[in-house]
Design an enzyme around this catalytic site. Structure first.
Site, PDB file in Angstrom:
ATOM      1  N   ASP A 195      51.731  -6.379  65.509  1.00 28.35           N
ATOM      2  CA  ASP A 195      52.093  -7.790  65.432  1.00 28.35           C
ATOM      3  C   ASP A 195      53.610  -7.936  65.324  1.00 28.35           C
ATOM      4  O   ASP A 195      54.291  -7.040  64.783  1.00 28.35           O
ATOM      5  CB  ASP A 195      51.427  -8.442  64.220  1.00 28.35           C
ATOM      6  CG  ASP A 195      49.917  -8.519  64.361  1.00 28.35           C
ATOM      7  OD1 ASP A 195      49.435  -8.537  65.502  1.00 28.35           O
ATOM      8  OD2 ASP A 195      49.224  -8.562  63.326  1.00 28.35           O
TER       9      ASP A 195
ATOM     10  N   TYR B 135      48.495   2.493  57.492  1.00 28.49           N
ATOM     11  CA  TYR B 135      49.327   1.332  57.217  1.00 28.49           C
ATOM     12  C   TYR B 135      49.546   1.180  55.717  1.00 28.49           C
ATOM     13  O   TYR B 135      48.697   1.563  54.904  1.00 28.49           O
ATOM     14  CB  TYR B 135      48.644   0.036  57.686  1.00 28.49           C
ATOM     15  CG  TYR B 135      48.309  -0.027  59.146  1.00 28.49           C
ATOM     16  CD1 TYR B 135      49.160  -0.673  60.051  1.00 28.49           C
ATOM     17  CD2 TYR B 135      47.125   0.514  59.642  1.00 28.49           C
ATOM     18  CE1 TYR B 135      48.842  -0.762  61.393  1.00 28.49           C
ATOM     19  CE2 TYR B 135      46.797   0.430  60.993  1.00 28.49           C
ATOM     20  CZ  TYR B 135      47.659  -0.212  61.866  1.00 28.49           C
ATOM     21  OH  TYR B 135      47.347  -0.295  63.192  1.00 28.49           O
TER      22      TYR B 135
ATOM     23  N   ASP C 251      47.647 -13.644  58.035  1.00 28.64           N
ATOM     24  CA  ASP C 251      48.875 -13.006  57.552  1.00 28.64           C
ATOM     25  C   ASP C 251      49.913 -14.069  57.215  1.00 28.64           C
ATOM     26  O   ASP C 251      49.657 -15.278  57.331  1.00 28.64           O
ATOM     27  CB  ASP C 251      49.404 -11.982  58.550  1.00 28.64           C
ATOM     28  CG  ASP C 251      49.822 -12.594  59.886  1.00 28.64           C
ATOM     29  OD1 ASP C 251      49.952 -13.841  59.973  1.00 28.64           O
ATOM     30  OD2 ASP C 251      50.039 -11.834  60.841  1.00 28.64           O
TER      31      ASP C 251
ATOM     32  N   ARG D 275      44.700  -7.146  58.623  1.00 26.77           N
ATOM     33  CA  ARG D 275      44.678  -8.554  58.203  1.00 26.77           C
ATOM     34  C   ARG D 275      43.274  -8.984  57.792  1.00 26.77           C
ATOM     35  O   ARG D 275      43.091  -9.708  56.805  1.00 26.77           O
ATOM     36  CB  ARG D 275      45.146  -9.452  59.353  1.00 26.77           C
ATOM     37  CG  ARG D 275      46.625  -9.409  59.630  1.00 26.77           C
ATOM     38  CD  ARG D 275      46.956 -10.349  60.769  1.00 26.77           C
ATOM     39  NE  ARG D 275      46.603  -9.817  62.074  1.00 26.77           N
ATOM     40  CZ  ARG D 275      46.217 -10.545  63.119  1.00 26.77           C
ATOM     41  NH1 ARG D 275      46.100 -11.865  63.001  1.00 26.77           N
ATOM     42  NH2 ARG D 275      45.952  -9.994  64.270  1.00 26.77           N
TER      43      ARG D 275
END
Length: 294
Positions: free
Chosen positions: A46, A74, A88, A185
Site C-alpha cells: 500500500d 510485517y 488503515d 489490515r
C-alpha cells in the site's frame, strides 16, 4: 506491429519502499534509473506502507511469481477503538468504540485461538482484487460495496510485541508472518472486532519477502542490482554442466531432483539456466528457461 524490444538489463533489486509512493511508482523509478522498460514487482505494498519490495528486471521478471507466492513478514500498529473504511490510517473513520485497556495475555490467547494457522479472511474493499473485471478500490471510490468471498490464508505467527496508550487509545505493536494474499489490515480490524469493539492498522512495514529481508534492502535510488540467480536463492539449487546443461537449456523433461520443488538449475559459474517443477510421477519439466548469453 512493432516487435517488442528485448531487455538488456537483468537482475533483482530489493527496495526498501518509502511511504507515500505506490509500488508502481517504485517500478517507474527503477525504469528511469536502469534505462530498462521490462521491470515488475513481487507483491504490492500500500502507498502508506514501507519496507521490502522485490523488483525483477529484464529476464528476472519471469521469476517473480516464485517470490510473490512466498511467505511475508510485517510489523505494524493496531489502533483499538477506531474503525476506518480502508481498515488503515489512510481511510475515513466510520466508527469509534470505548474500549477499556486489554491485558496482553488476553490478547495473545485470543490471537492464538482465532488468528494463527489456516484461517479465512474477507479482503477489504480498498484493495487491488478484481471482481467483475473491476478492482475493489475503484468500486470503493465510487461508493459501491460488493460482497467478497472469504479467502484461505495462513498465519504462521501473530505476536503482540508492545502496548501503549496514546490519546486515550490502546496501540498494539504486532509482528505477523503470513502467506501471500494476507491482508494485515483485515487482521487488525478482525482483532478489534473480536475484542469487543473495532480497530484499524497504521505504520505497516514489511520486514521480509521470503527469502529477502530488510538487511537486503535499500532505497530506490541506492538499491543494488543483484544477479538473476538471486531471485531463486530460496529454492533448492542443482549445478548442471556438459550434456545435462545442454538438455536443461532446451527445456527437456528430466527425472525430478530430490524434494518437492521447484528447483533451480544453475551452471558451475552460478548462471541460472532454468526453473523446474514437478511433472507427473518422478519427473520435472521447466516452467522457465532463461536465454543465455551467446
Amino acid at each position: 506491429m512493432a516487435r517488442r524490444k528485448e531487455p538488456t538489463v537483468h537482475g533483482v533489486a530489493v527496495v526498501d519502499k518509502p511511504a507515500g509512493v505506490t509500488s508502481h511508482d517504485v517500478v517507474a523509478m527503477l525504469r528511469r534509473r536502469l534505462n530498462e522498460r521490462r521491470i515488475g514487482h513481487a507483491g504490492t505494498l500500500d502507498p502508506s506502507a514501507t519496507g521490502v519490495l522485490v523488483i525483477g528486471v529484464g529476464h528476472a521478471t519471469r521469476l517473480l511469481r516464485f517470490i510473490t507466492d512466498g511467505h511475508k513478514r510485517y510489523v505494524g500498529e493496531v489502533v483499538l477503538g477506531v474503525e476506518t473504511d480502508s481498515l488503515d490510517a489512510d481511510g475515513t473513520v466510520t466508527a469509534t468504540h470505548e474500549m477499556a485497556p486489554v491485558d496482553l495475555d488476553t490478547v495473545r490467547a485470543l490471537i492464538a485461538d482465532r488468528f494463527v494457522g489456516d484461517i479465512e479472511q474477507v479482503p477489504p474493499m480498498v484493495s487491488a482484487i478484481k471482481i467483475g473485471g473491476r478492482r475493489l478500490h475503484e468500486l470503493a471510490r465510487a461508493g459501491v460495496e460488493v460482497e467478497r468471498q472469504p479467502r484461505p490464508v495462513t498465519i504462521s505467527s501473530f505476536d503482540v510485541i508492545d502496548s501503549r496508550v496514546e490519546d486515550g487509545r490502546q496501540i498494539l505493536t504486532v509482528d505477523v508472518a503470513c502467506s501471500a494474499g494476507t491482508y494485515v489490515r483485515s487482521l487488525a480490524a478482525d482483532l478489534g472486532t473480536a475484542l469487543g469493539g473495532g480497530a484499524h492498522l497504521r505504520n505497516l512495514r514489511r520486514t521480509a519477502v521470503e527469502p529477502f529481508t530488510l538487511d537486503d534492502a535499500a532505497p530506490p535510488d541506492e538499491c543494488e542490482l543483484l544477479p538473476i540467480v538471486d531471485a531463486v536463492r530460496g529454492m533448492p539449487q542443482f549445478t548442471v554442466d556438459g550434456p545435462l546443461a545442454a538438455r536443461v537449456a532446451v527445456g527437456s523433461v528430466l527425472p525430478a531432483p530430490p524434494g518437492d520443488g521447484p528447483w533451480a538449475m544453475v551452471t558451475p559459474d552460478r548462471q541460472l539456466l532454468a526453473v523446474y517443477e514437478a511433472h507427473g510421477d518422478g519427473f520435472a519439466k521447466p516452467s522457465v528457461v532463461l536465454p543465455q548469453p551467446s
